[in-house]
Design a protein around this motif. Structure first.
Motif, short mmCIF file in Angstrom:
data_model
loop_
_atom_site.label_atom_id
_atom_site.label_comp_id
_atom_site.label_asym_id
_atom_site.label_seq_id
_atom_site.Cartn_x
_atom_site.Cartn_y
_atom_site.Cartn_z
N GLU A 189 10.27 0.32 0.09
CA GLU A 189 8.84 0.25 -0.26
C GLU A 189 8.22 1.64 -0.31
O GLU A 189 7.38 1.92 -1.14
CB GLU A 189 8.09 -0.60 0.79
N VAL A 219 0.51 7.14 -1.58
CA VAL A 219 0.08 6.23 -0.52
C VAL A 219 0.62 6.75 0.81
O VAL A 219 1.76 7.18 0.90
CB VAL A 219 0.66 4.82 -0.81
N THR A 236 1.96 6.29 7.02
CA THR A 236 1.50 5.82 8.33
C THR A 236 0.26 4.94 8.22
O THR A 236 -0.12 4.30 9.19
CB THR A 236 1.19 7.02 9.25
N ASN A 237 -0.40 4.93 7.07
CA ASN A 237 -1.56 4.06 6.88
C ASN A 237 -1.28 3.12 5.71
O ASN A 237 -2.18 2.73 4.97
CB ASN A 237 -2.81 4.87 6.57
N TYR A 238 -0.03 2.80 5.51
CA TYR A 238 0.42 2.02 4.35
C TYR A 238 -0.39 0.74 4.19
O TYR A 238 -0.60 0.04 5.16
CB TYR A 238 1.91 1.68 4.53
N PRO A 239 -0.88 0.38 3.02
CA PRO A 239 -0.75 1.08 1.74
C PRO A 239 -2.04 1.81 1.34
O PRO A 239 -2.49 1.71 0.22
CB PRO A 239 -0.48 -0.08 0.79
N ARG A 240 -2.63 2.53 2.27
CA ARG A 240 -3.90 3.22 1.99
C ARG A 240 -3.64 4.50 1.18
O ARG A 240 -2.77 5.31 1.56
CB ARG A 240 -4.56 3.58 3.31
N GLU A 280 -12.24 10.71 3.72
CA GLU A 280 -12.85 10.27 4.98
C GLU A 280 -12.92 11.41 5.99
O GLU A 280 -13.90 11.58 6.70
CB GLU A 280 -12.00 9.12 5.53
N GLN A 289 4.56 12.83 12.05
CA GLN A 289 5.05 11.48 11.75
C GLN A 289 5.78 11.38 10.42
O GLN A 289 6.06 10.28 9.94
CB GLN A 289 3.87 10.49 11.77
N GLU A 290 6.02 12.54 9.82
CA GLU A 290 6.76 12.60 8.55
C GLU A 290 6.09 11.78 7.45
O GLU A 290 6.77 11.14 6.64
CB GLU A 290 8.20 12.15 8.75
N THR A 332 -5.22 2.25 12.15
CA THR A 332 -4.85 2.50 10.75
C THR A 332 -5.21 1.30 9.88
O THR A 332 -5.16 1.39 8.67
CB THR A 332 -3.33 2.78 10.62
N SER A 388 -1.66 -6.75 7.91
CA SER A 388 -1.09 -5.41 7.87
C SER A 388 -0.64 -4.96 9.27
O SER A 388 0.40 -4.33 9.44
CB SER A 388 -2.13 -4.44 7.31
N PRO A 421 3.42 -3.53 8.28
CA PRO A 421 3.85 -2.13 8.42
C PRO A 421 2.97 -1.29 9.34
O PRO A 421 3.31 -0.16 9.63
CB PRO A 421 3.77 -1.60 6.99
N ASN A 422 1.83 -1.80 9.78
CA ASN A 422 0.95 -0.98 10.63
C ASN A 422 0.92 -1.49 12.07
O ASN A 422 -0.15 -1.57 12.68
CB ASN A 422 -0.47 -0.98 10.05
N GLU A 447 6.24 -6.57 -3.52
CA GLU A 447 5.53 -5.36 -3.08
C GLU A 447 4.06 -5.45 -3.45
O GLU A 447 3.17 -5.13 -2.65
CB GLU A 447 6.13 -4.12 -3.75
N LYS A 450 0.84 -5.68 -0.97
CA LYS A 450 -0.27 -4.72 -1.06
C LYS A 450 -1.60 -5.44 -1.11
O LYS A 450 -2.57 -5.04 -0.47
CB LYS A 450 -0.10 -3.83 -2.30
N TYR A 476 -2.26 -6.82 2.42
CA TYR A 476 -2.48 -5.79 3.45
C TYR A 476 -3.78 -5.02 3.23
O TYR A 476 -4.30 -4.40 4.16
CB TYR A 476 -1.30 -4.80 3.49
N THR A 477 -4.26 -5.00 1.98
CA THR A 477 -5.50 -4.26 1.72
C THR A 477 -6.70 -5.19 1.57
O THR A 477 -7.80 -4.73 1.29
CB THR A 477 -5.37 -3.39 0.45
N LYS A 499 -14.72 5.12 11.84
CA LYS A 499 -13.43 5.80 11.75
C LYS A 499 -13.47 7.17 12.44
O LYS A 499 -14.39 7.95 12.19
CB LYS A 499 -13.01 5.93 10.30
#
Lengths: 383, 671
Positions: free
Chosen positions: A55, A80, A83-87, A95, A345-346, B84, B90, B94-95, B254, B258, B261-262, B281
């Motif tokens: 992904e 994207v 670590t904030n997937y899928p932001r 921000e 965090q790569e 996050t 989400s 993955p989060n 996928e 998405k 998750y969004t 935030k």
């Protein structure tokens, strides 16, 4: 001049391309990949990490990832965040950037003003106790271990004397029911700063046309007018008390940043001014019987200002980066912390996005500095 | 700015720094003999200023604390990383960060959960335990009756429809990560709402406790009325895509993920005691009290005999795991006693500590706990209480069974004897870690086998060396010069020229361990293990390297001899099989024992709690003698709070108070 600017722009594009390439592969060269973090969760079925790797596109060879990244970048897509997937990365930068800009631009400008004012005095009044004391204090603070100093400032002014908050940029209990976000207030503060600055410059140019006795106060008057222009729109704004809350939280980090960094500008100004003072035209100005203050401020300081202004322009460009240490110590989540976390965090797309902004601004700052040189020093002409 | 003012400013700054650096005057140490005339159970704070040695009798008159003397205000918690996402799909996907969990975890109800402190498996939304699994056509099925009258924060009832919706959405959309761990598509086929408050789970094959009771039955439940449109939107991405066209289907999945998750989560109703109302935030997250929460005022009692009791007066009573009478180990009433929860974000632990001391926050949430130095600093401050709890995890030394002689049992046993865990934890790490001898931590009371042999515990260096030499010799290892204990030097006369049982020289091998920058405890342990092995002639070399390098070499490339890493564990010990079953992806050391595999398969399929416990005990016994891992130590979780400000119903719990998200539904704030 136009040809020079165009040539420099082409150079900037090539340099930027090389910068991007180097940064991408440096980040890529880190051992492991983000999906490995998931390998350490035994509750996760083994193929889930593999799917995540797919992904995130980590299953492709590095050159394909690089080509994809560059293609996206050129079309304005920074990708994207892992670590904030899928932001999207650009969302995260949008921000965090205003908070960093407000803090670090303000701190940089204040630090340069203090440094420049002290540098002038040092160069002019050499050999006294003032010079030694200021230099020792300045250099000590300049070389102090920043995390320790920041903690000391917090401990003393926030914890012991309870004058300021211990960190963060807002008071949560105050902001609990606000209909707007802190970023809305930050953006308005940035626009206020820009508006106040434009008005102040315009006023300055206007006041300089005043006859001599009044012209002397043109700087103060322009500053006053700029501040009034900036404050008026806030008077009846519901955001005003929240902006004051942010300003209150800014005092300690700005004081810390100023104390840590003013010495750099101070010493640069002092050295530059000492060299300028050896010029013949300074001797001529004194020979004409001009007052010392006029010789210092109108004749010597303006020429000595050149390297200082260049340094300021570069510093402003790097203000976008924020400061990892300052942001960590003062719990100020801006670009510095974002960059650090992304690298640790790569999160390659996010780190690349943050680096790209810094690189682009640094290169543009170089161009701006070159052009500013030509404007400030009539002896320099580009062809 | 005039010169004089600047000079004054400079002097003031220096003076301020000097003042700041001055230590607080410490009162003179007083030797005091105190005779207490009666047993006092209440702690009473007393400030005594004495300048000479005195003898006095303290008569303490306990001041009763008024019942319910707490204040209703926001509960302020410090966190160190921002959320996050606020989208629960989400978060479970993955989060799944611990920081997201501290906030979103307060909102997600489930059919079953864990009891306080003891971690018994108990009903939450469920009215009772599920019906036994039975075969129905091609499926194995089990039915759960839910409590009636439980509502989401927006007033909608929580029903079987919500459960079936969540389970089926996760399965149909093939959600990964923790969704897959909860509703494992290999086992769970679908869920069905039989009626408003009855849900039936359909399994493709017979699930064990891990997949049913501790898997699907504990999975999160989301409100159908809020999320149905987002799920439908996501499903649309799969419409018309042929699942056999792998590439196209993968891409469609996928896209669907998405979308889900969004999907905006603003205004999502909560099924917990608190619901997220504002996320500023980078600054804070606010979760307000759910006025519709049905479990308000729930009374929880745990008995020494293992029984568990809970009731909500006027609604229901529940008793399980024995006779609900006798000695009580825990008794408290759930609130919530706070108006909201504010998760305040701080950039570092230092900044949060200052905020805690300044009373800007009530408690700090950190999965790793406090650093020892900071805990001591808070303890010395006087008004803070430091709580030390074992963490549910361990650091270990693993062997690669594909490399000789790591596959020799006596060799691994000798290594285990040579490692002095008490010396490492007490002398080297100064009590910052606790020795661990078993793969299931002692704090996980139900599953911990107390009879597992603790190799090397309490032995002297001499006894360790002798035992290791004896074991190696029994396996056929020889030396050019055998190691011996020198009683005069009280040290080992090192062995040289160690040879394998086939007579060939023992090859040098590497112990991969994280560098001191990443984890000084493991780095220190690795260096000493190298030294102890070298003393008996085992040519080990500690390679302190980056964490990512170790993960890459061990988990991806398989290029290693021995390694030192750590695991955070789940409460249900199916990780024993994850780590050591021969076909498991986490069995990177390639331990292969058909008997163990067989027992593991039975354990994973077991549906009876008592039998599963017995099987888990057996697995622990096998592993403690076979030693595919030598467990080393665990770092306790240190946490601090001011008892004059915060009162928790209990503080002794595996993984600390943070493991219960800071107990917002039970905490009382006294100021």
């Amino acid at each position: 001049m136009t040809r020079y600017v165009l040539r420099r722009l082409v150079q900037i594009i090539i340099t930027f391309f090389l910068f991007q390439t180097l940064t991408f592969f440096l980040l890529y060269a880190q051992p492991g990949d983000i999906a490995n973090q998931y390998l350490l969760n035994p509750n996760l079925p083994p193929d889930a990490a593999e799917q995540l790797r797919k992904e995130l596109g980590l299953d492709k060879p590095p050159h394909l990832q690089y080509i994809q990244y560059m293609k996206n970048f050129l079309t304005g897509n920074l990708g994207v965040s892992f670590t904030n997937y899928p932001r999207p990365v650009i969302d995260i930068i949008k921000e965090r950037l205003p908070r960093t800009l407000v803090l670090f631009f303000t701190a940089t400008v204040i630090s340069f003003y203090v440094g420049f004012a002290l540098g002038k005095l040092l160069a002019w009044k050499r050999g006294g106790l003032f010079e030694y004391a200021t230099t020792v204090v300045g250099v000590t603070l300049y070389t102090v271990f920043t995390p320790w100093f920041a903690l000391m400032m917090i401990w003393l002014f926030a914890y012991k004397w309870n004058l300021f908050p211990t960190g963060k940029f807002i008071t949560p209990t105050l902001w609990r029911n606000t209909p707007f976000t802190a970023n809305d207030v930050f953006l308005r503060m940035i626009w206020t700063g820009v508006w106040g600055g434009v008005v102040a410059v315009a006023a300055y140019l206007l006041f300089r046309r005043l006859p001599p006795p009044y012209r002397f106060f043109s700087g103060f008057l322009a500053l006053f007018v700029g501040i009034i222009a900036a404050v008026i729109p806030w008077i009846h704004s519901p955001m005003a008390r929240y902006a004051l809350d942010i300003l209150w939280h800014m005092i300690l980090p700005i004081a810390t940043l100023t104390l840590i960094s003013f010495a750099g500008t101070m010493l640069l100004t002092r050295n530059s001014l000492l060299e300028t003072m050896r010029e013949d035209y300074i001797l001529a100005a004194r020979a004409k019987g001009l007052p010392e203050k006029v010789v210092r401020d109108k004749h010597a300081a303006r020429t000595a200002l050149l390297p200082v202004v260049t340094s300021l322009v570069f510093s402003l460009a790097f203000a976008i980066d924020g400061g990892v240490i300052t942001e960590t110590m003062f719990s100020w989540p801006g670009m510095g912390l974002t960059l650090l976390n992304a690298v640790v965090q790569e999160d390659i797309p996010l780190a690349m996005g943050a680096f790209s902004f810094t690189g682009m601004l640094a290169l543009l700052a170089h161009l701006a500095a070159d052009l500013l040189y030509a404007y400030l020093d009539p002896r320099i002409r580009y062809s | 700015m005039s010169r004089k003012r600047l000079l004054l400013l400079a002097i003031l700054v220096i003076a301020a720094m000097v003042l700041a650096a001055c230590p607080k005057p410490t009162p003179e140490k007083v030797v005091e003999t105190v005779v207490v005339t009666k047993e006092v159970k209440q702690v009473v704070k007393e400030t005594v200023v004495v300048t000479k040695e005195v003898e006095k009798t303290v008569v303490v008159t306990p001041t009763p604390t008024p019942e319910g003397a707490y204040v209703e205000r926001p509960y302020r918690l410090a966190i160190f990383e921002d959320l996050t996402t606020t989208n629960p799909w989400s978060y479970y996907g993955p989060n799944s960060t611990v920081w997201n969990g501290y906030v979103i975890g307060l909102m997600l109800p489930s059919l079953y959960g864990y009891s306080d402190q003891r971690f018994d498996w108990i009903p939450s939304l469920a009215a009772d335990f599920p019906t036994p699994l039975e075969q129905e056509g091609d499926y194995w099925v089990s039915t759960v009756k839910m409590k009636e009258g439980v509502k989401w924060s927006d007033g909608e009832p929580i029903t079987a429809e919500d459960v079936a919706f969540t389970v089926n959405a996760a399965l149909q959309l093939k959600l990964t990560d923790n969704w897959e761990a909860a509703y494992d598509p290999e086992y769970v086929d679908h869920a069905e709402a039989v009626d408003t408050y009855t849900v039936k789970f359909y399994f493709k094959k017979k699930p064990g406790l891990a997949r049913w009771q501790f898997g699907a039955a504990m999975g999160p439940i989301l409100p159908k009325h809020f999320w149905a449109s987002a799920v439908e939107e996501a499903k649309k991405k799969l419409e018309g895509v042929d699942p056999n066209d792998e590439e196209a289907y993968k891409k469609a999945l996928e896209e669907a993920h998405k979308v889900l998750y969004t999907a905006p989560a603003d205004g999502q109703p909560t099924g917990g005691a608190f619901g997220l109302t504002k996320w500023e935030k980078g600054a804070f997250v606010q979760s307000d009290r759910n006025e519709n929460w049905a479990f308000k005022g729930q009374h929880v009692v745990e008995y020494k005999n293992g029984a568990y009791y809970e009731e909500v007066p006027g609604w229901y009573e529940f008793c399980a795991y024995g006779d609900c009478s006798g000695d009580v180990t825990l008794d408290y009433t759930v609130g919530p006693y706070v108006t909201s929860v504010l998760h305040n974000l701080y950039g570092s632990q230092d900044a949060a500590i200052l905020a805690l001391q300044k009373d800007e926050v009530d408690f700090m949430l950190n999965p790793l706990g406090l650093q020892v130095g900071l805990a001591q600093q808070l303890e010395q401050a006087g008004n803070f209480r430091v709580v030390r709890n074992p963490s549910n995890g361990f650091r270990y030394l693993g062997f690669n069974f594909e490399r000789h002689p790591q596959d020799v049992k006596e060799f691994r046993e000798a290594v285990a004897y040579l490692i002095d865990k008490e010396f490492i934890t007490q002398r080297l790490l100064q009590g910052a870690a606790l020795p661990v001898y078993t793969l299931v931590p002692e704090g996980n009371g139900y599953w911990f086998n107390p009879d597992v042999p603790k190799i090397g515990q309490g032995l002297s260096r001499e006894e360790r060396v002798n035992k290791a030499v004896e074991l190696l010799k029994s396996a056929g290892f020889t030396w050019d010069k055998e190691p011996k204990w020198d009683p005069d030097k009280k040290a080992v006369d090192p062995g040289e020229g160690l040879k394998l049982p086939d007579g060939s020289p023992m090859p040098e091998f590497e112990i991969l361990a994280p560098s001191a920058g990443y984890d000084p405890m493991r780095a220190t342990a690795a260096i000493w293990i190298e030294k102890w092995l070298n003393e008996v002639g085992i040519p080990a070399k500690a390679n302190l390297t980056g964490f990512n390098v170790i993960v890459q070499k061990v988990f991806v490339e398989g290029d290693f001899d021995m390694w030192i890493l750590g695991w955070g564990l789940s409460l249900y010990p199916d990780y024993l099989c994850d780590f050591f079953m021969s076909d498991s992806g986490y069995n990177v050391g390639h331990y292969n024992n058909p008997e163990f595999d067989k027992k593991c398969s039975a354990f994973l399929e077991e549906t009876d709690m008592e039998k599963a416990r017995e099987q888990a005990f057996e697995l622990q016994e096998i592993l403690s003698t076979e030693l595919p891992y030598v467990t080393l130590f665990t770092a306790p979780i240190l946490e601090a709070y001011n008892p004059e400000v915060v009162q928790f119903p209990y503080t002794e719990t595996l993984d600390g108070i943070q493991n219960w998200n800071g107990m917002p539904s039970a905490v009382k704030l006294m100021k």
